[in-house]
Design an enzyme around this catalytic site. Structure first.
Site, PDB file in Angstrom:
ATOM      1  N   LYS A  78       0.852  -1.205   0.000  1.00 14.44           N
ATOM      2  CA  LYS A  78       0.000   0.000   0.000  1.00 14.44           C
ATOM      3  C   LYS A  78       0.881   1.246   0.000  1.00 14.44           C
ATOM      4  CE  LYS A  78      -3.326   3.022   0.627  1.00 14.44           C
ATOM      5  NZ  LYS A  78      -4.253   3.367  -0.484  1.00 14.44           N
ATOM      6  N   CYS A 110      -2.250   9.674  -7.045  1.00 14.95           N
ATOM      7  CA  CYS A 110      -3.376   9.494  -6.123  1.00 14.95           C
ATOM      8  C   CYS A 110      -4.399  10.598  -6.334  1.00 14.95           C
ATOM      9  CB  CYS A 110      -2.928   9.488  -4.661  1.00 14.95           C
ATOM     10  SG  CYS A 110      -4.373   9.374  -3.571  1.00 14.95           S
ATOM     11  N   GLY A 168      -5.317  -1.973 -14.879  1.00 11.65           N
ATOM     12  CA  GLY A 168      -6.605  -1.351 -15.192  1.00 11.65           C
ATOM     13  C   GLY A 168      -7.549  -2.272 -15.924  1.00 11.65           C
TER      14      GLY A 168
END
Ligand code: RRO
Length: 312
Positions: free
Chosen positions: A44, A130, A249
């Site tokens: 993360k 982000c 994606g």
């Protein structure tokens, strides 16, 4: 069939792995990835200190996708750096990815100095995309700023490093970001992060689906595959060959992985659908990709990587 892949001088036993942010925020999640057939894991995105992230509800699943505005909740760089260092000591032959996402250039430089001074010899994935920190624009859309950041980073950082990019939607923007990236010794680029600032609403409740930012958030899932493939292909045609591409994606099945590789991806990351299925997805995707390759007579991913045909 051989699903292995190589980036720079590192070989990965499987070309599939998680996308940053999904099921990789703590040791339990990361240990499950280690125990899975995934070729690597990425942690993360980290900030220098622990972050709570945005108020809940901050993620909503949709048919075939999701919207999130997590706001970078994470345990802080030291937690992830400790984890990858311990793992590296236990499995010295494996390369994994440490994602960092400072909300300022100073934070990114401070974290990279810490990583540079550590024994970490894996890949850093510098997140420039982000979409969910209120007041902080997606850096990847500011080409001069990307150049400034990479100039300062590569002034001292000499371990393998790649960048996670937002999706671009105009060919001129592909030209412009590639011109910047080609001026640096990047190991890889990862395209794409979620499609930023979409809006999902509940028509019955006449309300937005998530709380942060008035309901605006990053979109993942099936709807973003054409955008992801365009970015992988667009960058593959423009980046110098030393820069590998990680495709991310809209990956739901083996065909989606195959398409990313046809567009030029050396590694494929799975976000939304990995969130839905957990680590068992890597066995399924491996079987599905192997079946496609076997039917076509392909032995390894180099047999079709980047070999997408056009009508020209
Ligand atoms: O934590 C998030 O809100 C988040 C990040 Br850092 C990112 O890079 N992409 C995304 O969809 N969510």
């Amino acid at each position: 069939t051989d699903l292995s892949t190589t980036i720079a001088d590192r070989t990965f036993s499987n070309c599939m792995m998680n996308a940053a942010g999904v099921r990789c925020a703590d040791e339990n999640d990361l240990n499950q990835l280690i125990a899975s057939p995934a070729g690597a894991y990425v942690t993360k995105s980290a900030t220098p200190n622990v972050r709570e992230g945005n108020p809940e509800p901050r993620m909503k699943s949709l048919p075939g996708g999701c919207i999130n505005s997590m706001g970078l909740p994470n345990h802080g760089l030291d937690y992830y750096l400790d984890f990858v260092l311990k793992d590296q000591a236990a499995r010295p032959d494996k390369t994994n990815l440490l994602s960092i996402a400072g909300t300022t250039l100073e934070d990114n430089l401070a974290m990279l100095h810490k990583v540079a001074d550590s024994d970490f010899n894996g890949f850093v994935e510098l997140n420039l995309s982000c979409p969910n920190v209120p007041g902080k624009p997606q850096v990847g859309y500011d080409f001069d700023r990307v150049r400034e950041i990479l100039t300062q980073v590569f002034a001292f950082y000499d371990k393998p490093l790649g960048v996670k990019l937002p999706p671009y939607f105009d060919l001129v923007h592909f030209d412009q970001i590639a011109a910047v990236l080609n001026d640096f010794p990047l190991t890889f680029v990862n395209s794409i992060n979620s499609v930023g600032n979409g809006l999902v609403i509940d028509p019955n409740a006449e309300r937005v689906a998530i709380k942060p930012k008035g309901g605006f958030g990053g979109i993942g899932g099936t709807f973003i595959k054409p955008t992801a493939l365009a970015n992988v292909r667009g960058l593959s045609l423009r980046l110098k060959p030393e820069i590998a591409i990680i495709g991310t994606g809209g990956v739901m099945n083996g065909t989606d992985v195959f398409e990313h590789i046809l567009c030029g991806a050396s590694m494929v990351q799975v976000g939304t659908q990995f969130g839905f299925e957990g680590t068992r997805i890597f066995k399924r995707l491996s079987k599905e990709l192997s079946a496609i390759m076997a039917a076509k007579g392909y032995q390894s991913i180099d047999d079709f990587k980047g070999k997408l045909k056009t009508f020209d």
